[in-house]
Scaffold this active site. Structure first.
Site, mmCIF file in Angstrom:
data_model
loop_
_atom_site.group_PDB
_atom_site.id
_atom_site.type_symbol
_atom_site.label_atom_id
_atom_site.label_comp_id
_atom_site.label_asym_id
_atom_site.label_seq_id
_atom_site.Cartn_x
_atom_site.Cartn_y
_atom_site.Cartn_z
ATOM 1 C CE LYS A 102 -3.216 2.646 2.600
ATOM 2 N NZ LYS A 102 -3.821 3.140 3.860
ATOM 3 C CB ALA A 190 -8.156 7.838 4.020
#
Length: 265
Positions: A102, A190
């Site tokens: 990631k 997020a």
């Protein structure tokens, strides 16, 4: 339902979950299990991998991931340059024996917004080195297109800044990315604050959601993790079922008196 595909790996769950901020390792494990997630992210930067710090929690996470037949997803959180991110990614591959990464390259300390230029540089280098990159980026269509053109099969635009819990701040941008990149695996990453945020993303046609704070900082992380798992399922099923179009005027749903419903327009 169709399985989530991450670089050819088929997963039953569309929820990816973080491993930070929990009140204890035990609560973290129970939350991961309750979520149904098969991908768990972890930060190397904050554990100082050069000194092999944090090995105990890494081993614990690997045990949890093995239990759910899942995968660890190391991230480059805390990196601010492409060089730093690439170095950390190579460390993660050596430590965890995975080419998944990631990719985070932060350009602003205030809202933790990714640096698009450094992100593209790091992505190109890592893909050329055989990594399977999952880049964390903003909801910028052009940036997402560039990442896809570089070879990122999975792209992870934010809903809102990390840890804010503000949910989907720019639904139009997110919908446009989905429309313009129909073949990319899109995972919202997020800013998710509540299960309904995750459900909305799935109703847009997103392939999955990655979150951490919304579960870890909940009063009851285990119950919240379960709620998110169910919310993703509901959103996905709604998208597959086909959501009715919105109308400007009201339409009666009850048939006119004495007229069979099959005669109604």
């Amino acid at each position: 339902m169709v399985a989530l595909n991450i670089y050819g790996q088929q997963l039953d769950s569309r929820l990816l979950i973080g491993s930070a901020l929990y009140p204890s390792p035990h609560v973290m494990k129970q939350a991961i299990l309750a979520s149904g997630s098969q991908v768990v992210t972890l930060s190397l930067k904050r554990q100082n991998p050069a000194e092999k710090a944090g090995q105990q929690i890494w081993r614990y996470l690997q045990e949890v991931v093995t239990e759910v037949n899942g995968h660890l997803l190391p991230n480059t959180a805390g990196c601010k340059t492409a060089k730093e991110a690439v170095t950390l990614a190579k460390m993660s591959r050596e430590i965890f024996q995975t080419d998944w990464i990631k990719l985070e390259v932060i350009g602003d300390d205030y809202n933790l917004q990714p640096d698009p230029i450094e992100l593209l540089h790091a992505t190109e280098q890592l893909i050329n080195d055989g990594f399977k990159v999952l880049p964390y980026c903003t909801d910028d269509l052009v940036l997402c297109q560039r990442l896809y053109d570089l070879g990122c099969q999975v792209i992870m635009p934010w809903a809102s800044p990390i840890g804010t819990g503000k949910g989907l701040m720019n639904p139009y941008n997110l919908e446009t990315i989905r429309l313009r990149l129909p073949n990319a695996t899109l995972i919202l990453d997020a800013g998710i604050g509540k299960p309904s945020d995750a459900c909305l993303a799935m109703e847009m046609g997103y392939d999955g959601v990655l979150l951490n704070s919304a579960v870890a900082l909940a009063d009851n992380p285990v119950l919240m993790a379960k709620a998110f798992g169910q919310a993703l399922q509901a959103g996905e099923q709604g998208y597959v079922a086909g959501i009715m179009e919105q109308r400007q005027t009201a339409h009666p749903s009850t048939p006119t008196l004495d007229t069979p419903f099959w005669h109604q327009p």
